[in-house]
Design an enzyme around this catalytic site. Structure first.
Site, short mmCIF file in Angstrom:
data_model
loop_
_atom_site.label_atom_id
_atom_site.label_comp_id
_atom_site.label_asym_id
_atom_site.label_seq_id
_atom_site.Cartn_x
_atom_site.Cartn_y
_atom_site.Cartn_z
N ASN A 1 -27.22 112.20 14.84
CA ASN A 1 -27.54 110.90 15.42
C ASN A 1 -26.94 109.79 14.56
OD1 ASN A 1 -29.56 110.03 13.36
ND2 ASN A 1 -30.61 111.86 14.09
N ASP B 1 -34.93 116.05 16.77
CA ASP B 1 -36.14 116.67 17.32
C ASP B 1 -35.90 118.13 17.70
OD1 ASP B 1 -37.88 114.46 17.12
OD2 ASP B 1 -36.82 113.50 18.78
N ILE C 1 -41.70 117.05 10.02
CA ILE C 1 -41.89 117.06 8.56
C ILE C 1 -43.00 116.11 8.15
CG2 ILE C 1 -40.73 116.69 6.34
CD1 ILE C 1 -38.04 117.20 7.91
N LYS D 1 -49.15 111.06 14.31
CA LYS D 1 -48.67 111.71 13.08
C LYS D 1 -49.75 111.77 12.02
CE LYS D 1 -44.04 111.43 14.20
NZ LYS D 1 -42.90 112.31 13.98
N1 CTP Z 1 -40.10 112.80 11.54
C1 CTP Z 1 -40.13 113.92 10.75
N2 CTP Z 1 -39.78 115.13 11.28
C2 CTP Z 1 -39.39 115.24 12.57
C3 CTP Z 1 -39.34 114.08 13.40
C4 CTP Z 1 -39.69 112.87 12.84
O1 CTP Z 1 -40.47 113.83 9.57
N3 CTP Z 1 -39.06 116.42 13.06
C5 CTP Z 1 -40.53 111.52 10.97
C6 CTP Z 1 -39.44 110.50 10.83
O2 CTP Z 1 -38.84 110.58 9.56
C7 CTP Z 1 -40.20 109.19 10.99
C8 CTP Z 1 -41.29 109.55 11.97
O3 CTP Z 1 -41.44 110.96 11.88
O4 CTP Z 1 -40.85 108.79 9.82
C9 CTP Z 1 -41.05 109.16 13.38
O5 CTP Z 1 -39.78 109.61 13.80
P1 CTP Z 1 -39.30 109.36 15.29
O6 CTP Z 1 -38.03 110.07 15.52
O7 CTP Z 1 -39.41 107.92 15.62
O8 CTP Z 1 -40.51 110.07 16.06
P2 CTP Z 1 -40.61 111.38 16.85
O9 CTP Z 1 -41.75 112.16 16.30
O10 CTP Z 1 -39.32 112.07 16.92
O11 CTP Z 1 -41.07 110.81 18.26
P3 CTP Z 1 -40.19 110.38 19.55
O12 CTP Z 1 -38.84 111.00 19.39
O13 CTP Z 1 -40.97 110.93 20.66
O14 CTP Z 1 -40.16 108.88 19.53
#
Ligand code: CTP
Length: 406
Positions: free
Chosen positions: A216, A285, A315, A351
């Protein structure tokens, strides 16, 4: 780049003692001026064998002082007047002989006299050693360095690497930009002193085959800025970085990873040893369920290959679920494309983190500035648009305020 002036309003006395590294002091003076400082250069006789006061005057924009007998200061006391105005004295380069003079409290030349006559509680002394590695490791130098540190001096470096004499080792003066960043860090409030901070940053890369993958647009800049700001605030910082080509902030331990699984496996054992976890990484994701070992070739059918995808571990949520005794204070980031605040509130609860920092993803990826919304149990606070390091410093302060007392 940003035009942030990290040393605005600071008056620095820059002292040069004799050494080849004087050529770097010229650039260092420029860096200080560019960062907003006013710079008063003081040179020893030895330093003038390597660079002229004319050069240093041109770069600092002020006449250079070289002698305690200079009649310019009103009361004819350069050694007193110069240090009374200074926010810090920085000696770069500091030769082995100059460090020996400091250790003994000698005052035979203006620069040493100035250091001795400074008000120690108001005017810090920072010393950037520059010498051959044998001189640096000699017991006499070890003794002198220990003495000046015990007397309150702060060491900047030295660095390690190629030396002008052709040898390789410890003793070379830090580069001008490193000295500048260390000086900027020196002036930051130590709100995270004694804390251990773990940061994830950048994108992750999920392999499809040996040459392709899913990633990304995260640049990693915000996470690197947070790692730097936390280190400036006195924390021990570990930065787990996805694939980005940013330089490691000074004093930060960096662990490079590629995929979300690698990031997860790096973070989980480290998390219980940290007081704060800031998850800025844009973790993918999903990943291809099974990466092909060979490059996937077109098969001539005109059909694109189909991939089965599987979800990556979350994570941040996993760290937030650790038992209380092992759990750092967790800070999540949310890059949203719409309904930023509503999504951020929902994400914070989902979270299970005390603090969630929201921003508009497409408006920030790759840029040097940003705006942030801080969402916690008490409500929402906005940090107005600023460069990412300024925001990161404010965030370090906001996190420090929320931490339980050590
Ligand atoms: N994060 C993480 N591990 C993942 C996905 C996200 O640690 N597999 C953490 C990111 O570093 C950030 C937070 O979760 O601090 C939110 O990430 P974001 O991508 O906005 O959220 P998602 O959980 O992926 O939700 P969505 O894609 O549905 O918005």
């Amino acid at each position: 780049m940003t035009d942030r002036l990290d040393l605005a309003g600071r008056h620095i006395v820059l002292g040069l003692s004799g050494g080849v590294a004087c050529y770097k002091a010229a650039d260092f003076a420029r860096e200080l001026v560019k960062a907003g400082a006013t710079v008063q250069v003081v040179m020893t006789e030895g330093s003038q064998q390597f660079i002229t006061p004319v050069t240093m005057q041109a770069l600092s924009g002020r006449p250079v002082y070289t002698s305690q007998w200079d009649t310019r200061p009103a009361a004819n006391m350069a050694h007193i007047d110069l240090s009374r105005e200074a926010d810090a004295i920085v000696v770069a380069p500091a030769s082995a002989d100059f460090i020996a003079q400091l250790a003994q409290g000698r005052a035979g030349e203006l620069l040493a006299l100035l250091c001795l006559a400074r008000p120690v509680d108001r005017c810090p002394l920072l010393v950037a050693p520059a010498m051959n590695r044998e001189m640096w490791s000699h017991p006499a130098t070890r003794r002198n360095v220990a003495q000046i540190v015990a007397d309150g001096a702060h060491l900047l470096g030295p660095g390690h690497g190629d030396q002008a004499c052709g040898e390789v080792g410890d003793g070379r003066m830090l580069e001008p930009a490193e000295l500048r960043d260390d000086l900027i860090a020196f002036f930051q409030p130590k709100v995270l002193s004694g804390r251990h901070v773990l940061v994830t940053a950048g994108p992750t890369f999920e392999a499809i085959d040996p040459v392709r993958g899913i990633t990304n647009l995260s640049s990693g800049k915000m996470g690197f800025a947070i790692a730097r700001a936390a280190a400036e605030a006195g924390a021990q910082v570990t930065l787990v970085a996805g694939p980005v080509s940013l330089p490691t902030p000074r004093g930060v331990r960096r662990i490079d990873v590629l995929s979300a699984l690698q990031m997860h496996d790096a973070v989980m054992p480290l998390a219980p040893h940290h007081d704060v976890f800031v998850a800025t990484a844009a973790v993918a994701d999903w990943r291809p369920a099974a990466a092909s070992e060979r490059k996937i070739k077109k098969d001539g059918s005109g059909q694109a290959p189909a991939f089965e995808m599987t979800e990556n571990p979350d994570i941040l949520a996993a760290v937030a679920r650790l038992p209380e005794a092992e759990r750092p204070y967790c800070v999540g980031f949310a890059a949203e494309s719409h309904d930023v605040l509503d999504n951020a509130r929902a994400k914070r609860l989902r979270k299970g983190v005390p603090l969630l920092v929201a921003n508009h993803g497409p408006a920030t990826f790759g840029r040097d500035d940003n705006t942030l919304l801080l969402v916690d149990a008490d409500g929402v606070a906005e940090m107005p648009r600023a460069d990412k390091l300024t925001l990161a410093r404010a965030l370090a302060g906001a996190i420090a305020q929320r931490l339980p007392r050590p």
